[in-house]
Every structure is written in structure tokens, then in C-alpha cells.
Design a protein around this motif. Structure first.
Motif, PDB file in Angstrom:
ATOM      1  N   ALA A  58       0.858  -1.186   0.000  1.00  0.00           N
ATOM      2  CA  ALA A  58       0.000   0.000   0.000  1.00  0.00           C
ATOM      3  C   ALA A  58       0.892   1.233   0.000  1.00  0.00           C
ATOM      4  CB  ALA A  58      -0.893   0.001   1.230  1.00  0.00           C
ATOM      5  N   TYR A  59       0.667   2.118  -0.937  1.00  0.00           N
ATOM      6  CA  TYR A  59       1.445   3.342  -1.040  1.00  0.00           C
ATOM      7  C   TYR A  59       0.599   4.480  -0.509  1.00  0.00           C
ATOM      8  CZ  TYR A  59       4.445   0.707  -4.132  1.00  0.00           C
ATOM      9  OH  TYR A  59       5.294  -0.210  -4.649  1.00  0.00           O
ATOM     10  N   ARG A  60       1.229   5.370   0.207  1.00  0.00           N
ATOM     11  CA  ARG A  60       0.522   6.536   0.670  1.00  0.00           C
ATOM     12  C   ARG A  60       1.355   7.775   0.450  1.00  0.00           C
ATOM     13  NH1 ARG A  60      -2.476   4.788   5.300  1.00  0.00           N
ATOM     14  NH2 ARG A  60      -3.561   3.339   4.018  1.00  0.00           N
ATOM     15  N   THR A  61       0.839   8.707  -0.292  1.00  0.00           N
ATOM     16  CA  THR A  61       1.498   9.953  -0.600  1.00  0.00           C
ATOM     17  C   THR A  61       0.554  11.081  -0.219  1.00  0.00           C
ATOM     18  OG1 THR A  61       2.484   8.830  -2.487  1.00  0.00           O
ATOM     19  CG2 THR A  61       2.672  11.203  -2.450  1.00  0.00           C
ATOM     20  N   VAL A  62       1.085  12.272  -0.075  1.00  0.00           N
ATOM     21  CA  VAL A  62       0.264  13.416   0.278  1.00  0.00           C
ATOM     22  C   VAL A  62       0.344  14.450  -0.832  1.00  0.00           C
ATOM     23  CG1 VAL A  62      -0.051  15.281   1.947  1.00  0.00           C
ATOM     24  CG2 VAL A  62       0.613  13.021   2.729  1.00  0.00           C
ATOM     25  N   GLY A  63      -0.796  15.026  -1.164  1.00  0.00           N
ATOM     26  CA  GLY A  63      -0.855  16.111  -2.125  1.00  0.00           C
ATOM     27  C   GLY A  63      -1.489  17.329  -1.470  1.00  0.00           C
ATOM     28  N   ARG A  64      -1.340  18.481  -2.101  1.00  0.00           N
ATOM     29  CA  ARG A  64      -1.920  19.716  -1.560  1.00  0.00           C
ATOM     30  C   ARG A  64      -3.082  20.159  -2.437  1.00  0.00           C
ATOM     31  NH1 ARG A  64      -0.545  22.914   2.358  1.00  0.00           N
ATOM     32  NH2 ARG A  64       1.548  22.071   2.518  1.00  0.00           N
ATOM     33  N   VAL A  65      -4.216  20.483  -1.808  1.00  0.00           N
ATOM     34  CA  VAL A  65      -5.399  20.963  -2.521  1.00  0.00           C
ATOM     35  C   VAL A  65      -5.125  22.371  -3.023  1.00  0.00           C
ATOM     36  CG1 VAL A  65      -7.848  21.536  -2.308  1.00  0.00           C
ATOM     37  CG2 VAL A  65      -6.920  19.526  -1.119  1.00  0.00           C
ATOM     38  N   THR A  66      -5.348  22.617  -4.319  1.00  0.00           N
ATOM     39  CA  THR A  66      -5.008  23.908  -4.918  1.00  0.00           C
ATOM     40  C   THR A  66      -6.232  24.688  -5.382  1.00  0.00           C
ATOM     41  OG1 THR A  66      -4.716  22.904  -7.089  1.00  0.00           O
ATOM     42  CG2 THR A  66      -2.755  23.085  -5.675  1.00  0.00           C
ATOM     43  N   THR A  67      -7.388  24.419  -4.806  1.00  0.00           N
ATOM     44  CA  THR A  67      -8.566  25.216  -5.147  1.00  0.00           C
ATOM     45  C   THR A  67      -8.398  26.597  -4.524  1.00  0.00           C
ATOM     46  OG1 THR A  67      -9.721  24.371  -3.209  1.00  0.00           O
ATOM     47  CG2 THR A  67     -10.115  23.240  -5.290  1.00  0.00           C
ATOM     48  N   ARG A  68      -9.094  27.573  -5.070  1.00  0.00           N
ATOM     49  CA  ARG A  68      -8.961  28.943  -4.557  1.00  0.00           C
ATOM     50  C   ARG A  68     -10.162  29.306  -3.707  1.00  0.00           C
ATOM     51  NH1 ARG A  68      -6.823  30.927 -10.168  1.00  0.00           N
ATOM     52  NH2 ARG A  68      -4.628  30.475  -9.871  1.00  0.00           N
ATOM     53  N   HIS A  69     -10.021  29.207  -2.421  1.00  0.00           N
ATOM     54  CA  HIS A  69     -11.028  29.629  -1.447  1.00  0.00           C
ATOM     55  C   HIS A  69     -12.343  28.872  -1.556  1.00  0.00           C
ATOM     56  CE1 HIS A  69      -8.199  32.773  -0.579  1.00  0.00           C
ATOM     57  NE2 HIS A  69      -8.246  33.195  -1.832  1.00  0.00           N
ATOM     58  N   VAL A  70     -12.331  27.703  -2.160  1.00  0.00           N
ATOM     59  CA  VAL A  70     -13.514  26.849  -2.212  1.00  0.00           C
ATOM     60  C   VAL A  70     -13.095  25.433  -1.835  1.00  0.00           C
ATOM     61  CG1 VAL A  70     -14.795  28.186  -3.923  1.00  0.00           C
ATOM     62  CG2 VAL A  70     -13.225  26.417  -4.678  1.00  0.00           C
ATOM     63  N   ARG A  71     -14.064  24.663  -1.388  1.00  0.00           N
ATOM     64  CA  ARG A  71     -13.761  23.286  -1.009  1.00  0.00           C
ATOM     65  C   ARG A  71     -13.661  22.398  -2.245  1.00  0.00           C
ATOM     66  NH1 ARG A  71     -18.434  22.046   3.166  1.00  0.00           N
ATOM     67  NH2 ARG A  71     -19.564  22.688   1.325  1.00  0.00           N
ATOM     68  N   LEU A  72     -12.802  21.386  -2.153  1.00  0.00           N
ATOM     69  CA  LEU A  72     -12.643  20.398  -3.218  1.00  0.00           C
ATOM     70  C   LEU A  72     -13.608  19.244  -2.943  1.00  0.00           C
ATOM     71  CD1 LEU A  72     -11.121  19.130  -5.644  1.00  0.00           C
ATOM     72  CD2 LEU A  72      -9.487  18.223  -3.975  1.00  0.00           C
ATOM     73  N   ASN A  73     -14.405  18.877  -3.933  1.00  0.00           N
ATOM     74  CA  ASN A  73     -15.343  17.767  -3.765  1.00  0.00           C
ATOM     75  C   ASN A  73     -14.607  16.436  -3.795  1.00  0.00           C
ATOM     76  OD1 ASN A  73     -17.662  19.353  -3.631  1.00  0.00           O
ATOM     77  ND2 ASN A  73     -17.910  19.345  -5.853  1.00  0.00           N
ATOM     78  N   VAL A  74     -14.954  15.555  -2.869  1.00  0.00           N
ATOM     79  CA  VAL A  74     -14.487  14.167  -2.877  1.00  0.00           C
ATOM     80  C   VAL A  74     -15.652  13.363  -3.426  1.00  0.00           C
ATOM     81  CG1 VAL A  74     -13.711  12.223  -1.495  1.00  0.00           C
ATOM     82  CG2 VAL A  74     -13.005  14.535  -0.887  1.00  0.00           C
ATOM     83  N   ARG A  75     -15.399  12.588  -4.473  1.00  0.00           N
ATOM     84  CA  ARG A  75     -16.478  11.862  -5.151  1.00  0.00           C
ATOM     85  C   ARG A  75     -16.327  10.356  -4.966  1.00  0.00           C
ATOM     86  NH1 ARG A  75     -19.698  15.054  -8.230  1.00  0.00           N
ATOM     87  NH2 ARG A  75     -18.951  17.182  -8.521  1.00  0.00           N
ATOM     88  N   ARG A  92      -5.012  22.561   1.909  1.00  0.00           N
ATOM     89  CA  ARG A  92      -4.775  21.516   2.907  1.00  0.00           C
ATOM     90  C   ARG A  92      -4.108  20.312   2.259  1.00  0.00           C
ATOM     91  NH1 ARG A  92      -7.922  22.310   7.683  1.00  0.00           N
ATOM     92  NH2 ARG A  92      -7.964  24.564   7.841  1.00  0.00           N
ATOM     93  N   LEU A  93      -3.452  19.495   3.087  1.00  0.00           N
ATOM     94  CA  LEU A  93      -2.847  18.255   2.607  1.00  0.00           C
ATOM     95  C   LEU A  93      -3.907  17.167   2.566  1.00  0.00           C
ATOM     96  CD1 LEU A  93       0.547  18.260   4.531  1.00  0.00           C
ATOM     97  CD2 LEU A  93       0.121  18.895   2.159  1.00  0.00           C
ATOM     98  N   VAL A  94      -3.836  16.338   1.541  1.00  0.00           N
ATOM     99  CA  VAL A  94      -4.769  15.231   1.381  1.00  0.00           C
ATOM    100  C   VAL A  94      -3.966  13.962   1.075  1.00  0.00           C
ATOM    101  CG1 VAL A  94      -5.186  15.806  -1.036  1.00  0.00           C
ATOM    102  CG2 VAL A  94      -6.832  14.435   0.172  1.00  0.00           C
ATOM    103  N   PRO A  95      -4.192  12.867   1.824  1.00  0.00           N
ATOM    104  CA  PRO A  95      -3.472  11.616   1.532  1.00  0.00           C
ATOM    105  C   PRO A  95      -3.979  11.005   0.225  1.00  0.00           C
ATOM    106  CG  PRO A  95      -5.053  11.273   3.287  1.00  0.00           C
ATOM    107  CD  PRO A  95      -5.091  12.733   2.961  1.00  0.00           C
TER     108      PRO A  95
END
Length: 135
Positions: A58-75, A92-95
Motif C-alpha cells: 500500500a502506497y501513501r502519498t500526500v498532495g496539496r489541494v489547490t482550489t482557490r477559497h472553495v472546497r474540493l469535492n471528494v467523489r 490543505r494536505l490530502v493523503p
């Protein structure tokens, strides 16, 4: 006949390069999740080891959300046609567990699956500093 051999040889070469591992470079905008006990870390990903692995990687990496002042939808799936199951806040950071090919978001077909099958986020809005394995 020679054109077919050339074409097949070129396709075989491209296929070989597609499966070669890529070296990732971590940046200040992306980090790796700290490794709990029983997990070994390297530069590009976290790999379960010992009893924690239980026969799979299992690999786990972290990325950074780059939306501008709005929430990113998780689908629930890798497209905007799937239902929204959650949100991640801007900057924010997201795994990230792995990446998948899905519906296009501003021309980007890459979607990142969150760990434990919690959903998918569009690659257009997440910046990852190194290679992420395919799902």
C-alpha cells in the motif's frame, strides 16, 4: 512489411518505457505521511512491511489541494458524474493512495483515490510532488 516491423518495434519500446518506475522529487508543497510502527519509508512512497503488509503493498502519498477559497469535492468514483461524498478545504494536505484515469476536469483525466476507499479527487486540483502508482 518493414513499416509494420518499425511500427511494432516502436510500440514495444513505448510500452517498456511506460512500465519503468519513475523517480519522484519531493517539493515543499507535498510531503509524505509520517510512518507508524511497522511501516518502512523511502523518498517517493510509504510501503507496508512486516506483519503490517499482510501480503500486499500500500502506497501513501500526500498532495496539496489547490482550489482557490472553495472546497474540493471528494467523489465516490473518478468522474464528476459520481456523487459527492465529502470535501477537502483549500491549501490543505490530502493523503493519496493511487491514481486512476477518469472523467476530464479542465482537460485533466487524472483522479487520485484516497486511502481506505474514501473517494476520489480530481488531479487538476491536487499537486503531488512525486510519482503516484496507478490503481
Amino acid at each position: 512489411m518493414s513499416r509494420r516491423i518499425l511500427k511494432n518495434g516502436l510500440l514495444a519500446t513505448v510500452a517498456v518505457f511506460a512500465f519503468l518506475p519513475t523517480a519522484g522529487v519531493a517539493t515543499a508543497s507535498a510531503a509524505t505521511i509520517p510512518a507508524p510502527q511497522g511501516i518502512a519509508q523511502n523518498q517517493s512512497s510509504t510501503v507496508l512491511s512486516g506483519p503490517a503488509a499482510q501480503g500486499h503493498r500500500a502506497y501513501r502519498t500526500v498532495g496539496r489541494v489547490t482550489t482557490r477559497h472553495v472546497r474540493l469535492n471528494v467523489r465516490s468514483g473518478p468522474s464528476t458524474r459520481y456523487r459527492v461524498v465529502g470535501h477537502r478545504h483549500s491549501n490543505r494536505l490530502v493523503p493519496v493512495a493511487c491514481k486512476s484515469y477518469g472523467g476530464a476536469v479542465h482537460g485533466n483525466h487524472t483522479w487520485y483515490r484516497l486511502p481506505h476507499r474514501k473517494g476520489y479527487v480530481s488531479g487538476h486540483y491536487v499537486r503531488v510532488g512525486h510519482a503516484v502508482p496507478w490503481c
